[in-house]
Design a protein around this motif. Structure first.
Motif, PDB file in Angstrom:
ATOM      1  N   GLU A   4     -95.337 -76.590 -55.834  1.00  0.00           N
ATOM      2  CA  GLU A   4     -96.728 -76.686 -56.246  1.00  0.00           C
ATOM      3  C   GLU A   4     -96.775 -77.189 -57.684  1.00  0.00           C
ATOM      4  OE1 GLU A   4     -98.497 -72.869 -55.775  1.00  0.00           O
ATOM      5  OE2 GLU A   4     -97.890 -72.718 -53.685  1.00  0.00           O
ATOM      6  N   PRO A   5     -97.565 -78.227 -57.958  1.00  0.00           N
ATOM      7  CA  PRO A   5     -97.640 -78.730 -59.327  1.00  0.00           C
ATOM      8  C   PRO A   5     -98.362 -77.742 -60.246  1.00  0.00           C
ATOM      9  CG  PRO A   5     -99.161 -79.922 -57.916  1.00  0.00           C
ATOM     10  CD  PRO A   5     -98.367 -79.018 -57.033  1.00  0.00           C
ATOM     11  N   VAL A   6     -97.932 -77.698 -61.501  1.00  0.00           N
ATOM     12  CA  VAL A   6     -98.561 -76.867 -62.524  1.00  0.00           C
ATOM     13  C   VAL A   6     -99.206 -77.815 -63.530  1.00  0.00           C
ATOM     14  CG1 VAL A   6     -98.171 -75.169 -64.334  1.00  0.00           C
ATOM     15  CG2 VAL A   6     -96.858 -75.043 -62.222  1.00  0.00           C
ATOM     16  N   HIS A   7    -100.526 -77.659 -63.716  1.00  0.00           N
ATOM     17  CA  HIS A   7    -101.284 -78.545 -64.596  1.00  0.00           C
ATOM     18  C   HIS A   7    -101.625 -77.827 -65.892  1.00  0.00           C
ATOM     19  CE1 HIS A   7    -101.953 -81.478 -61.400  1.00  0.00           C
ATOM     20  NE2 HIS A   7    -102.123 -80.437 -60.599  1.00  0.00           N
ATOM     21  N   GLU A   8    -101.624 -78.592 -66.977  1.00  0.00           N
ATOM     22  CA  GLU A   8    -102.081 -78.098 -68.261  1.00  0.00           C
ATOM     23  C   GLU A   8    -102.828 -79.231 -68.947  1.00  0.00           C
ATOM     24  OE1 GLU A   8     -99.715 -77.232 -72.163  1.00  0.00           O
ATOM     25  OE2 GLU A   8     -99.597 -75.466 -70.856  1.00  0.00           O
ATOM     26  N   ARG A   9    -104.103 -79.015 -69.222  1.00  0.00           N
ATOM     27  CA  ARG A   9    -104.960 -80.028 -69.844  1.00  0.00           C
ATOM     28  C   ARG A   9    -104.939 -81.357 -69.086  1.00  0.00           C
ATOM     29  NH1 ARG A   9    -102.708 -79.969 -75.506  1.00  0.00           N
ATOM     30  NH2 ARG A   9    -101.509 -78.139 -75.000  1.00  0.00           N
ATOM     31  N   GLY A  10    -104.956 -81.302 -67.761  1.00  0.00           N
ATOM     32  CA  GLY A  10    -105.030 -82.508 -66.947  1.00  0.00           C
ATOM     33  C   GLY A  10    -103.713 -83.207 -66.699  1.00  0.00           C
ATOM     34  N   ARG A  11    -102.606 -82.668 -67.215  1.00  0.00           N
ATOM     35  CA  ARG A  11    -101.295 -83.291 -67.016  1.00  0.00           C
ATOM     36  C   ARG A  11    -100.403 -82.339 -66.231  1.00  0.00           C
ATOM     37  NH1 ARG A  11     -98.677 -84.516 -72.353  1.00  0.00           N
ATOM     38  NH2 ARG A  11     -97.208 -85.541 -70.985  1.00  0.00           N
ATOM     39  N   VAL A  12     -99.509 -82.894 -65.449  1.00  0.00           N
ATOM     40  CA  VAL A  12     -98.535 -82.082 -64.720  1.00  0.00           C
ATOM     41  C   VAL A  12     -97.398 -81.756 -65.676  1.00  0.00           C
ATOM     42  CG1 VAL A  12     -96.921 -82.025 -62.794  1.00  0.00           C
ATOM     43  CG2 VAL A  12     -99.116 -83.137 -62.508  1.00  0.00           C
ATOM     44  N   ILE A  13     -97.162 -80.444 -65.904  1.00  0.00           N
ATOM     45  CA  ILE A  13     -96.098 -80.038 -66.827  1.00  0.00           C
ATOM     46  C   ILE A  13     -94.857 -79.552 -66.079  1.00  0.00           C
ATOM     47  CG2 ILE A  13     -97.676 -79.479 -68.702  1.00  0.00           C
ATOM     48  CD1 ILE A  13     -97.246 -76.498 -67.939  1.00  0.00           C
ATOM     49  N   GLY A  14     -94.989 -79.354 -64.772  1.00  0.00           N
ATOM     50  CA  GLY A  14     -93.843 -78.901 -63.994  1.00  0.00           C
ATOM     51  C   GLY A  14     -94.270 -78.513 -62.588  1.00  0.00           C
ATOM     52  N   HIS A  15     -93.363 -77.843 -61.896  1.00  0.00           N
ATOM     53  CA  HIS A  15     -93.620 -77.395 -60.533  1.00  0.00           C
ATOM     54  C   HIS A  15     -93.163 -75.950 -60.365  1.00  0.00           C
ATOM     55  CE1 HIS A  15     -93.449 -81.784 -60.012  1.00  0.00           C
ATOM     56  NE2 HIS A  15     -94.350 -81.572 -59.076  1.00  0.00           N
ATOM     57  N   ASN A  16     -93.940 -75.179 -59.608  1.00  0.00           N
ATOM     58  CA  ASN A  16     -93.505 -73.852 -59.179  1.00  0.00           C
ATOM     59  C   ASN A  16     -92.845 -74.029 -57.817  1.00  0.00           C
ATOM     60  OD1 ASN A  16     -94.279 -72.213 -61.296  1.00  0.00           O
ATOM     61  ND2 ASN A  16     -96.332 -71.920 -60.512  1.00  0.00           N
ATOM     62  N   ILE A  17     -91.580 -73.687 -57.728  1.00  0.00           N
ATOM     63  CA  ILE A  17     -90.837 -73.811 -56.478  1.00  0.00           C
ATOM     64  C   ILE A  17     -90.676 -72.402 -55.905  1.00  0.00           C
ATOM     65  CG2 ILE A  17     -88.698 -74.558 -55.397  1.00  0.00           C
ATOM     66  CD1 ILE A  17     -88.392 -76.513 -57.747  1.00  0.00           C
ATOM     67  N   THR A  18     -91.162 -72.200 -54.691  1.00  0.00           N
ATOM     68  CA  THR A  18     -91.110 -70.901 -54.039  1.00  0.00           C
ATOM     69  C   THR A  18     -90.052 -70.936 -52.946  1.00  0.00           C
ATOM     70  OG1 THR A  18     -93.464 -70.609 -54.457  1.00  0.00           O
ATOM     71  CG2 THR A  18     -92.460 -69.158 -52.824  1.00  0.00           C
ATOM     72  N   TYR A  19     -89.067 -70.047 -53.077  1.00  0.00           N
ATOM     73  CA  TYR A  19     -88.013 -69.923 -52.071  1.00  0.00           C
ATOM     74  C   TYR A  19     -88.311 -68.706 -51.207  1.00  0.00           C
ATOM     75  CZ  TYR A  19     -85.382 -73.098 -55.072  1.00  0.00           C
ATOM     76  OH  TYR A  19     -84.983 -74.183 -55.817  1.00  0.00           O
ATOM     77  N   PRO A  20     -88.264 -68.838 -49.878  1.00  0.00           N
ATOM     78  CA  PRO A  20     -88.514 -67.685 -49.014  1.00  0.00           C
ATOM     79  C   PRO A  20     -87.316 -66.733 -49.020  1.00  0.00           C
ATOM     80  CG  PRO A  20     -87.930 -69.580 -47.686  1.00  0.00           C
ATOM     81  CD  PRO A  20     -88.020 -70.061 -49.109  1.00  0.00           C
ATOM     82  N   PRO A  21     -87.521 -65.483 -48.595  1.00  0.00           N
ATOM     83  CA  PRO A  21     -86.381 -64.566 -48.509  1.00  0.00           C
ATOM     84  C   PRO A  21     -85.394 -65.047 -47.445  1.00  0.00           C
ATOM     85  CG  PRO A  21     -88.362 -63.525 -47.654  1.00  0.00           C
ATOM     86  CD  PRO A  21     -88.771 -64.849 -48.215  1.00  0.00           C
ATOM     87  N   PHE A  22     -84.129 -64.675 -47.630  1.00  0.00           N
ATOM     88  CA  PHE A  22     -83.055 -65.099 -46.728  1.00  0.00           C
ATOM     89  C   PHE A  22     -82.495 -63.853 -46.045  1.00  0.00           C
ATOM     90  CE2 PHE A  22     -78.513 -66.094 -46.060  1.00  0.00           C
ATOM     91  CZ  PHE A  22     -78.666 -67.146 -45.191  1.00  0.00           C
ATOM     92  N   TYR A  23     -82.486 -63.852 -44.721  1.00  0.00           N
ATOM     93  CA  TYR A  23     -82.032 -62.696 -43.943  1.00  0.00           C
ATOM     94  C   TYR A  23     -80.757 -63.034 -43.177  1.00  0.00           C
ATOM     95  CZ  TYR A  23     -86.646 -60.792 -44.860  1.00  0.00           C
ATOM     96  OH  TYR A  23     -87.767 -60.318 -45.478  1.00  0.00           O
ATOM     97  N   VAL A  24     -79.892 -62.019 -42.992  1.00  0.00           N
ATOM     98  CA  VAL A  24     -78.635 -62.173 -42.264  1.00  0.00           C
ATOM     99  C   VAL A  24     -78.570 -61.078 -41.206  1.00  0.00           C
ATOM    100  CG1 VAL A  24     -76.131 -62.134 -42.465  1.00  0.00           C
ATOM    101  CG2 VAL A  24     -77.485 -63.093 -44.300  1.00  0.00           C
ATOM    102  N   THR A  25     -78.138 -61.436 -40.015  1.00  0.00           N
ATOM    103  CA  THR A  25     -77.931 -60.450 -38.955  1.00  0.00           C
ATOM    104  C   THR A  25     -76.444 -60.131 -38.888  1.00  0.00           C
ATOM    105  OG1 THR A  25     -79.773 -61.370 -37.705  1.00  0.00           O
ATOM    106  CG2 THR A  25     -78.240 -59.954 -36.508  1.00  0.00           C
ATOM    107  N   VAL A  26     -76.104 -58.849 -38.993  1.00  0.00           N
ATOM    108  CA  VAL A  26     -74.701 -58.415 -38.945  1.00  0.00           C
ATOM    109  C   VAL A  26     -74.527 -57.418 -37.809  1.00  0.00           C
ATOM    110  CG1 VAL A  26     -74.284 -58.815 -41.396  1.00  0.00           C
ATOM    111  CG2 VAL A  26     -75.119 -56.604 -40.650  1.00  0.00           C
TER     112      VAL A  26
END
Length: 58
Positions: A4-26
């Motif tokens: 998701e882009p992060v805006h500040e004063r009309g400019r893109v200053i970066g991105h928020n990257i969201t990682y989902p949880p990772f599950y393992v079956t043992v």
């Protein structure tokens, strides 16, 4: 993963990257299966890096 882009004063200053949880079956020695969360979900901010031009000085 979502970006998701992060805006500040009309400019893109970066991105928020969201990682989902990772599950393992043992499976244990008795044959029972368990679902374990190996890594929790997290959000990381990645700033936009300035692109260097051909004539930029170091």
């Amino acid at each position: 993963m979502t970006r998701e882009p992060v805006h500040e004063r009309g400019r893109v200053i970066g991105h928020n990257i969201t990682y989902p949880p990772f599950y393992v079956t043992v499976r244990d020695a008795r044959g029972y299966e368990s679902l374990i969360q190996a890594q929790p979900g997290r959000t990381v901010f990645e700033p936009v890096t300035r692109r260097r031009g051909m004539f930029d000085e170091d």
